[in-house]
Design a protein around this motif. Sequence first.
Motif, PDB file in Angstrom:
ATOM      1  N   LEU A 261      -1.255   5.064  -0.659  1.00  0.00           N
ATOM      2  CA  LEU A 261      -2.464   5.694  -1.206  1.00  0.00           C
ATOM      3  C   LEU A 261      -3.045   5.017  -2.440  1.00  0.00           C
ATOM      4  N   ASP A 262      -2.215   4.578  -3.351  1.00  0.00           N
ATOM      5  CA  ASP A 262      -2.715   4.005  -4.604  1.00  0.00           C
ATOM      6  C   ASP A 262      -2.824   2.484  -4.571  1.00  0.00           C
ATOM      7  N   SER A 263      -2.561   1.885  -3.419  1.00  0.00           N
ATOM      8  CA  SER A 263      -2.594   0.425  -3.314  1.00  0.00           C
ATOM      9  C   SER A 263      -4.028  -0.101  -3.350  1.00  0.00           C
ATOM     10  N   LYS A 264      -4.256  -0.989  -4.292  1.00  0.00           N
ATOM     11  CA  LYS A 264      -5.570  -1.630  -4.398  1.00  0.00           C
ATOM     12  C   LYS A 264      -5.557  -3.029  -3.788  1.00  0.00           C
TER      13      LYS A 264
ATOM     14  N   GLY B  86      -5.238   1.396   0.072  1.00  0.00           N
ATOM     15  CA  GLY B  86      -5.215   2.830  -0.238  1.00  0.00           C
ATOM     16  C   GLY B  86      -6.433   3.574   0.272  1.00  0.00           C
ATOM     17  N   GLY B  87      -7.572   2.904   0.326  1.00  0.00           N
ATOM     18  CA  GLY B  87      -8.787   3.531   0.865  1.00  0.00           C
ATOM     19  C   GLY B  87      -8.639   3.849   2.343  1.00  0.00           C
TER      20      GLY B  87
ATOM     21  N   ASP C 226      -9.799  -1.420   0.284  1.00  0.00           N
ATOM     22  CA  ASP C 226      -8.461  -1.352  -0.297  1.00  0.00           C
ATOM     23  C   ASP C 226      -7.509  -0.735   0.718  1.00  0.00           C
TER      24      ASP C 226
ATOM     25  N   LYS D 132      -8.890   7.936  -6.961  1.00  0.00           N
ATOM     26  CA  LYS D 132      -7.779   8.617  -7.645  1.00  0.00           C
ATOM     27  C   LYS D 132      -7.768  10.119  -7.350  1.00  0.00           C
TER      28      LYS D 132
ATOM     29  N   LYS E 101     -12.322   2.442  -0.496  1.00  0.00           N
ATOM     30  CA  LYS E 101     -11.632   2.061  -1.736  1.00  0.00           C
ATOM     31  C   LYS E 101     -10.706   3.192  -2.172  1.00  0.00           C
ATOM     32  N   VAL E 102      -9.762   2.859  -3.041  1.00  0.00           N
ATOM     33  CA  VAL E 102      -8.876   3.857  -3.623  1.00  0.00           C
ATOM     34  C   VAL E 102      -9.719   4.797  -4.479  1.00  0.00           C
TER      35      VAL E 102
ATOM     36  N   SER F  91      -6.570  10.721  -3.847  1.00  0.00           N
ATOM     37  CA  SER F  91      -5.140  10.421  -3.773  1.00  0.00           C
ATOM     38  C   SER F  91      -4.312  11.587  -4.312  1.00  0.00           C
TER      39      SER F  91
END
Length: 141
Positions: free
Chosen positions: A74-77, A99-100, A97, A127, A124-125, A130
């Motif tokens: 989830l938080d991976s860019k 995470g996106g 991304d 926050k 894109k991620v 997430s």
Amino acid sequence: MKNVIIILCLSAIFSCKKKERRQYRPAREWTPISFIEAAKHNDDYKGVDWFFVADDFPKDWVKKEDIKRLIVLLDSKEKCDCYVSPLSSYLPKDSADVGGYAAAFIKSYIDKKPIDFSLYSCPKVNKEDSERIKKWWKENE
């Protein structure tokens, strides 16, 4: 002459490898994880930030067993190629991304709706998304 033939053979082998990854495939032939792996940037494709996939994601494409692996992403860019429908006349100059994509797939599972990236998408991620998804996962694990 022998060196030229070797170089041509190696070029043919590597160009076939590239074509295999960029080959058009319907979404239903991917899993969420294999989709993300295929979308990850690859140095063989410098300047190409998209890949073609038919927008035919089944409603139940994301399975419960996929969620655990997607939550970790989830938080991976880490940069990925954008999704582009074969019907799109637009090729984005952006990137997505990891995470996106993970968030989009998990939301599809939560909402029990098929994924809809329309003609193109570069997720894109986010926050807030997430955190909301992680909270949902803790409650439903």
